[in-house]
Each structure stands twice: as C-alpha cells, then as structure tokens.
Motif scaffolding. Structure first.
Motif, PDB file in Angstrom:
ATOM      1  N   LEU A 148       0.873  -1.178   0.000  1.00 11.57           N
ATOM      2  CA  LEU A 148       0.000   0.000   0.000  1.00 11.57           C
ATOM      3  C   LEU A 148       0.903   1.218   0.000  1.00 11.57           C
ATOM      4  N   ARG A 149       0.773   2.079  -1.013  1.00  9.75           N
ATOM      5  CA  ARG A 149       1.669   3.227  -1.097  1.00  9.75           C
ATOM      6  C   ARG A 149       1.070   4.312  -1.985  1.00  9.75           C
ATOM      7  N   TRP A 150       1.689   5.503  -1.901  1.00  5.62           N
ATOM      8  CA  TRP A 150       1.287   6.628  -2.740  1.00  5.62           C
ATOM      9  C   TRP A 150       1.926   6.484  -4.110  1.00  5.62           C
ATOM     10  N   HIS A 151       1.132   6.687  -5.139  1.00  9.10           N
ATOM     11  CA  HIS A 151       1.646   6.620  -6.506  1.00  9.10           C
ATOM     12  C   HIS A 151       0.833   7.557  -7.387  1.00  9.10           C
ATOM     13  N   GLU A 152       1.543   8.494  -8.050  1.00 10.53           N
ATOM     14  CA  GLU A 152       0.905   9.458  -8.941  1.00 10.53           C
ATOM     15  C   GLU A 152      -0.210  10.238  -8.235  1.00 10.53           C
ATOM     16  N   GLY A 153       0.073  10.669  -7.006  1.00 10.54           N
ATOM     17  CA  GLY A 153      -0.861  11.493  -6.253  1.00 10.54           C
ATOM     18  C   GLY A 153      -2.049  10.760  -5.685  1.00 10.54           C
ATOM     19  N   CYS A 154      -2.017   9.438  -5.695  1.00 11.42           N
ATOM     20  CA  CYS A 154      -3.149   8.650  -5.205  1.00 11.42           C
ATOM     21  C   CYS A 154      -2.627   7.480  -4.386  1.00 11.42           C
ATOM     22  N   LEU A 155      -3.356   7.122  -3.348  1.00 17.50           N
ATOM     23  CA  LEU A 155      -3.001   5.957  -2.553  1.00 17.50           C
ATOM     24  C   LEU A 155      -3.484   4.706  -3.277  1.00 17.50           C
TER      25      LEU A 155
END
Length: 207
Positions: free
Chosen positions: A121-128
């Motif tokens: 679970l991580r932030w990617h391209e401004g979205c979780l």
C-alpha cells in the motif's frame, strides 16, 4: 527542566518555539531602558536588538531542522502507511473493490492453501494505491500468515483509492497512521509549533 530528544535540531526548534509562544501569549515584554545580565555584568540599552537576534536564531534552528529532516518523514511515512494495510475497514474496501475475499489473517492451517494478499500500500501518482495478488500461503501453527509464494496465473490487481469512498478510506488510513505511528509527531508537529510562533510574532511585532 531538560528535554530529552535524540535529535538536537528538533530539540532546539521545539525549545525556541515554545519560548516565543510562552513569551508572547504570557504578555511578557522587555524593559524600555535596559536589560541587565547580572552573572557577567553586561547591560543592554537597546533590548530590541536582543529580540531581533532571538528571531534570527529561531530561523536558523528552523533551517537546520529542515535540512536534517527533509527526507526522513517521507521515507518513514511511506513505511508506516504500508503497515496500515491490515486495518479491517481497509481490507473490507479492498474486498469490495476486487470482488474476492482476502485471505483471513488467522485461520486453521490448511494444505496447499491459496488466498488474496495485499502485497503493498503506497502513494503513486498522487493517489493511494494497493496491489493485491493471489498467493500460496504458509501459516504458523496458530494460523497467522508467515510467508507466501505467487500463484501462476493467479489474480493480480492494483486498486486505486479514488472517488468519494476511496478518498474517505484513504483519509481514515492517514489519520490512523498519524495517531498510531511516530513519524508525524516526530517530524511534522515541530513545524506546526514553529508556524504558530511565527504567526504570533508577526501579530505582535509587525501588525
């Protein structure tokens, strides 16, 4: 009373921020004629110079804190938010999103068991975002998952926490992370305290 802190930059910023906050909110003021340091017998006829120097020291401590810790929070917060993936409300959201139940966290040990696992679970391209995949499960005697191996041809899916429901779940995860994990209070809270001191100072000496 000494403040025990493993980070001298954080300790310095906290102490000087609290000093300014107490000084201003407490209604303290410097005498208009002089300030005397009895220990070394030095007097100052222009106490406003001391205030300027104190503020310069404050901004130096703030700068040093930023330089030393600017990359620490982002690294630790990413690790902490990833540990939030076992939250019950988050697992329910993932199950609804993929249309499959996740492998139970505690269950009876079964031979050749497979199940859906939240890999990260991580932030990617401004979205979780969360990555879910089907894995062969190895369990301890009490049933908790100890290790997994990928299943050939198993389901793999990336779930974005977008839309109203997704963002509400993401917000709950962030709030839970802030409350339960240490990085926010360790690295971000001192900035809020420093900002509060700056706002009080601007209101006191500028406006």
């Amino acid at each position: 009373m000494a403040i025990q802190d493993s980070s001298p930059e954080r300790r310095n910023l906290l102490l000087i921020s609290l000093s300014f906050i107490v000084f201003i909110l407490g209604g303290a003021s410097t005498p208009t004629d002089e300030v005397r340091l009895q220990v070394i017998s030095v007097s100052f006829s222009r106490p406003e110079v001391l205030i300027v120097i104190a503020w310069l020291l404050f901004f130096w401590f703030l700068y040093r804190y930023w330089v030393v810790n600017r990359s620490v929070f982002s690294k630790e917060f990413r690790e902490e938010i990833n540990r939030m993936r076992d939250k019950r409300f988050f697992r329910s959201f993932i199950e609804d999103s993929i249309g499959h139940p996740l492998a139970p966290q505690v269950a009876v040990k079964q031979p050749k068991e497979t199940g859906m696992i939240i890999e990260w679970l991580r932030w990617h391209e401004g979205c979780l975002k969360a990555f879910v995949m089907e894995k062969a499960l190895n369990r301890q005697d009490l049933g908790s998952i100890q290790g997994q191996g990928p299943v050939d041809g198993g389901l793999r899916e990336t779930v974005s926490l977008s839309g109203f429901k997704g963002w509400s779940v993401a917000l709950r995860l962030v709030v839970a992370c802030i409350i339960e994990q240490p990085s926010f209070s360790s690295y971000i809270a001192p900035y809020f305290l420093a900002l509060f001191a700056i706002v009080l100072g601007v209101n006191e000496y500028v406006l």
